[in-house]
Design a protein around this motif. Structure first.
Motif, PDB file in Angstrom:
ATOM      1  N   ALA A   1       6.887  11.414  -1.106  1.00 15.00           N
ATOM      2  CA  ALA A   1       8.123  11.777  -1.282  1.00 15.00           C
ATOM      3  C   ALA A   1       9.140  11.667  -0.197  1.00 15.00           C
ATOM      4  CB  ALA A   1       8.402  13.278  -2.046  1.00 15.00           C
ATOM      5  N   GLU A   2       8.255  12.282   1.070  1.00 12.09           N
ATOM      6  CA  GLU A   2       8.699  12.209   2.347  1.00 12.09           C
ATOM      7  C   GLU A   2       8.913  10.494   2.754  1.00 12.09           C
ATOM      8  OE1 GLU A   2       6.454  14.669   4.777  1.00 12.09           O
ATOM      9  OE2 GLU A   2       6.786  16.323   3.587  1.00 12.09           O
ATOM     10  N   ILE A   3       7.863   9.875   2.564  1.00 13.97           N
ATOM     11  CA  ILE A   3       7.739   8.545   2.949  1.00 13.97           C
ATOM     12  C   ILE A   3       9.072   7.828   2.409  1.00 13.97           C
ATOM     13  CG2 ILE A   3       6.742   6.211   2.595  1.00 13.97           C
ATOM     14  CD1 ILE A   3       3.852   7.802   2.564  1.00 13.97           C
ATOM     15  N   GLY A   4       9.525   8.086   0.956  1.00 14.72           N
ATOM     16  CA  GLY A   4      10.475   7.518   0.267  1.00 14.72           C
ATOM     17  C   GLY A   4      11.962   7.812   1.046  1.00 14.72           C
TER      18      GLY A   4
ATOM     19  N   LEU B   1      -1.904   7.437   1.762  1.00 12.45           N
ATOM     20  CA  LEU B   1      -0.626   7.131   1.927  1.00 12.45           C
ATOM     21  C   LEU B   1      -0.307   5.855   2.689  1.00 12.45           C
ATOM     22  CD1 LEU B   1       0.901  10.695   3.060  1.00 12.45           C
ATOM     23  CD2 LEU B   1       0.740   9.413   0.719  1.00 12.45           C
ATOM     24  N   LEU B   2      -1.159   5.219   3.323  1.00 10.12           N
ATOM     25  CA  LEU B   2      -1.006   3.970   3.962  1.00 10.12           C
ATOM     26  C   LEU B   2      -0.303   2.772   2.992  1.00 10.12           C
ATOM     27  CD1 LEU B   2      -1.225   2.364   6.393  1.00 10.12           C
ATOM     28  CD2 LEU B   2      -3.520   1.375   5.517  1.00 10.12           C
ATOM     29  N   PRO B   3      -0.630   2.703   1.769  1.00 13.91           N
ATOM     30  CA  PRO B   3       0.304   1.668   1.175  1.00 13.91           C
ATOM     31  C   PRO B   3       1.455   1.888   0.829  1.00 13.91           C
ATOM     32  CG  PRO B   3      -1.903   2.013  -0.041  1.00 13.91           C
ATOM     33  CD  PRO B   3      -1.712   3.017   1.079  1.00 13.91           C
ATOM     34  N   ALA B   4       2.018   3.207   0.793  1.00 13.84           N
ATOM     35  CA  ALA B   4       3.458   3.631   0.627  1.00 13.84           C
ATOM     36  C   ALA B   4       4.123   3.521   1.833  1.00 13.84           C
ATOM     37  CB  ALA B   4       3.416   5.224   0.271  1.00 13.84           C
ATOM     38  N   VAL B   5       3.514   3.713   3.082  1.00 16.31           N
ATOM     39  CA  VAL B   5       4.087   3.493   4.415  1.00 16.31           C
ATOM     40  C   VAL B   5       4.219   2.293   4.943  1.00 16.31           C
ATOM     41  CG1 VAL B   5       3.561   3.853   6.952  1.00 16.31           C
ATOM     42  CG2 VAL B   5       2.997   5.706   5.351  1.00 16.31           C
ATOM     43  N   VAL B   6       3.529   1.219   4.601  1.00 15.65           N
ATOM     44  CA  VAL B   6       3.345  -0.292   4.589  1.00 15.65           C
ATOM     45  C   VAL B   6       4.623  -0.813   3.542  1.00 15.65           C
ATOM     46  CG1 VAL B   6       2.368  -2.174   4.501  1.00 15.65           C
ATOM     47  CG2 VAL B   6       1.022  -0.383   5.359  1.00 15.65           C
TER      48      VAL B   6
ATOM     49  N   PRO C   1      -2.463  -3.546  -0.671  1.00 14.63           N
ATOM     50  CA  PRO C   1      -0.963  -4.047  -0.307  1.00 14.63           C
ATOM     51  C   PRO C   1      -1.332  -4.959   1.089  1.00 14.63           C
ATOM     52  CG  PRO C   1      -1.827  -1.817   0.615  1.00 14.63           C
ATOM     53  CD  PRO C   1      -2.695  -2.258  -0.419  1.00 14.63           C
ATOM     54  N   HIS C   2      -2.566  -4.987   1.513  1.00 20.13           N
ATOM     55  CA  HIS C   2      -2.587  -5.975   2.653  1.00 20.13           C
ATOM     56  C   HIS C   2      -3.825  -7.105   2.320  1.00 20.13           C
ATOM     57  CE1 HIS C   2      -0.673  -3.493   5.338  1.00 20.13           C
ATOM     58  NE2 HIS C   2      -1.527  -2.332   4.949  1.00 20.13           N
ATOM     59  N   ASP C   3      -3.335  -7.643   0.994  1.00 18.47           N
ATOM     60  CA  ASP C   3      -4.338  -8.754   0.561  1.00 18.47           C
ATOM     61  C   ASP C   3      -4.595 -10.112   1.211  1.00 18.47           C
ATOM     62  OD1 ASP C   3      -6.606  -9.146  -1.482  1.00 18.47           O
ATOM     63  OD2 ASP C   3      -5.151 -10.326  -2.529  1.00 18.47           O
ATOM     64  N   HIS C   4      -3.320 -10.094   2.016  1.00 22.30           N
ATOM     65  CA  HIS C   4      -3.187 -11.237   2.739  1.00 22.30           C
ATOM     66  C   HIS C   4      -4.009 -11.195   4.174  1.00 22.30           C
ATOM     67  CE1 HIS C   4       0.228  -8.556   3.715  1.00 22.30           C
ATOM     68  NE2 HIS C   4       0.016  -8.758   5.003  1.00 22.30           N
TER      69      HIS C   4
END
Length: 250
Positions: free
Chosen positions: A134-137, A170-175, A240-243
């Motif tokens: 929620a804070e990330i958003g 939380l890393l995927p949401a941050v990225v 989220p970083h599959d590349h």
């Protein structure tokens, strides 16, 4: 100039923001008999790309500590305190810091928006601290902010060991916000844990207590370097970083 702090961290061989904090959450001294000048020198000799200075009273911080650090370093400096007013940003700007902590959990959305905008106008990098999706958003202009997951809880005045698992979850949401620099902050004590967080995909780390309590800073960093070089890594499919995101275990 806006971005100096972020650029220094992203370009570092060891992307660790090294922190000066007089005491821990329990009130125990972290400096011991070391002077501010000695700690700044040790950090600079260790190749720190940036410094963090805690001026918040929970951790024995003072403005004099900031002034002393600023007088002894050329590195970009993050000011860590509870900033809730634009006047505090202007004071930070006059002090010469490069980045300022903005704690999402204590700022209403409108206030966070105002403080991020004003920071950027002053040429300060907003170091926005989050602890939930929620804070990330709620982070505005995320592409111009550095977003840091706090592994400790503000509600308990950051007592306890902290949970680096929060950073990983939380890393995927941050990225996903588009930030150029995701940081894991707090509760990082062991060099192998620090290395693991970078392999998970964080761009940088903020470490205070773990470095200040290390028996030998050079030895701690040597172990950190070895863990980064030798630990096995595997590609995480579909993430989220599959590349190019790599994950490993220690």
């Amino acid at each position: 100039m806006t971005g100096r702090f972020t650029e220094a961290l992203l370009g570092a061989r060891r992307p660790v923001i090294m922190e000066l904090k007089r005491q821990d959450a329990e009130g125990r001294s972290l400096f011991g008999d070391r002077s501010v000048a000695r700690i700044v020198t040790e950090y600079q000799d260790a190749g720190a790309p940036c410094l963090s200075v805690v001026t918040g009273r929970w951790f024995g911080g003072t403005r004099e500590l900031l002034r002393e650090v600023m007088a002894r370093t050329h590195l970009p400096v993050l000011l860590k305190d509870f900033i809730i007013r634009r006047s505090q940003l202007e004071e930070a700007h006059r002090a010469g810091v490069s980045a300022v902590l903005l704690t999402a959990s204590v700022l209403p959305r409108s206030t966070l928006d105002t403080l991020v905008d004003h920071s950027l106008r002053l040429g300060l990098t907003p170091f926005v601290e989050v602890a939930s999706e929620a804070e990330i958003g709620r982070v505005p202009r995320a592409g111009e902010c550095l977003i840091a997951v706090n592994n400790k809880d503000i509600a308990t005045r950051e007592h306890g060991a902290g949970d680096t698992g929060r950073s990983v979850s939380l890393l995927p949401a941050v990225v996903g916000t588009g930030t150029r620099c995701a940081v894991s902050a707090g509760g990082i004590h062991r060099p192998d844990d620090a290395a693991r967080l970078l392999r998970e995909g964080f761009s940088g780390l903020l470490i205070g207590t773990g470095l200040l309590r290390a028996d030998s800073l050079p030895e701690w960093l040597d172990v950190f370097d070895r863990c980064r070089e030798t630990a096995p890594s595997v590609r995480r499919p579909g993430g989220p970083h599959d590349h190019g995101h790599l994950e490993g275990t220690i």
